[in-house]
Design an enzyme around this catalytic site. Structure first.
Site, PDB file in Angstrom:
ATOM      1  CB  CYS A   1      -0.970   0.047   1.197  1.00 31.08           C
ATOM      2  SG  CYS A   1      -2.288  -1.166   1.122  1.00 31.08           S
ATOM      3  CG  ASP A   2       3.348   4.470   1.543  1.00 30.22           C
ATOM      4  OD1 ASP A   2       3.095   5.168   0.542  1.00 30.22           O
ATOM      5  OD2 ASP A   2       3.839   4.936   2.583  1.00 30.22           O
TER       6      ASP A   2
END
Length: 253
Positions: free
Chosen positions: A69-70
């Site tokens: 997610c990042d």
């Protein structure tokens, strides 16, 4: 990590470092391969912590998937040998297996699910989290590594973004978007002297690098298309990046 993050190598001046700090072509390609390989590993690992020891975990029997997610340069750390390690799983989400195709597995979550510019369009519009989002982030990361421009660079205005910036120049104009430090005097030759033996008589190292960069940017563009289902599979990405390195160096190392 001894060599900090990929962020400070791609953008040294913005991070308070000398502009002489830069990565050559093979270093960037190897970092891309390390990052994609570790991501593929994460798809089948349930990790409480993640470091270089992750490679020692058994993963064939694990069903739980992880979405990072990042993915972004500041979350790619480089050790003493310039080997890349994916870091910071603070926003990571665990996926339940909801279909035969693991990329279809999803969860619903609230709150921030990434960083502006690296976050997939669908993640900004809804709470749906899938592995497609990480593929998009990796594609943007790959484009940034070989253009030298981050997704929030000042040049990207009036609807222009990194994906379209590169896509428009892939056919015949790629040198207009490639990071010029890749072809700085002495940089290509010093980093790829061993690869010269594999060149055809009429082909220069610079030509070979340019050909490889085009292939790499095509992968980055394919990973960062708007429609999630149209993005490349990360295993295919890793395989293609390995093939590019093999074709350039003549070795699998």
């Amino acid at each position: 990590m001894e060599n900090g993050s990929l962020e400070i190598w791609l953008h040294p001046k913005e991070n308070g470092y000398s502009q002489t700090r830069k990565l050559n072509f093979l270093q960037r390609l190897s970092i891309a391969i390390d990052s994609s390989s570790l991501y593929v590993l994460c798809l089948s690992l349930f990790l409480f912590t993640f470091s270089n020891t992750a490679l020692h975990y058994l993963h064939d029997h694990c069903e739980t998937q992880i979405v990072h997610c990042d993915l972004k340069p500041s979350n790619i750390l480089l050790d003493n040998d310039m080997t890349a390690h994916v870091d910071d799983f603070g926003l990571a989400r665990l996926l339940s297996e909801t279909s035969i195709d693991p990329s279809q597995s999803q969860i619903f979550s609230t709150g921030i699910k990434g960083t502006i510019g690296y976050m997939a369009p669908e993640c900004e519009l809804c709470s749906n989290v899938t592995t497609y989002g990480d593929v998009y982030s990796f594609g943007i990361l790959l484009l940034e590594m070989f253009t030298g421009k981050g997704p929030t660079h000042e040049v990207f205005t009036d609807g222009l973004d990194l994906h379209n910036f590169v896509k428009a120049k892939l056919h015949g104009q790629v040198m207009q978007v490639v990071d010029p430090t890749l072809f700085a005097p002495g940089e290509v030759g010093a980093a790829t002297a061993a690869a010269a033996e594999n060149m055809d008589g009429d082909e220069s190292i610079e030509d070979s690098v340019q050909e490889c960069v085009v292939s790499i940017l095509q992968i980055g563009v394919a990973c960062s298309v708007e429609v999630p289902q149209d993005r490349m599979n990360m295993r295919d990405v890793t395989s293609k990046l390995h093939a590019i390195r093999v074709s350039f160096t003549g070795t699998r190392n």
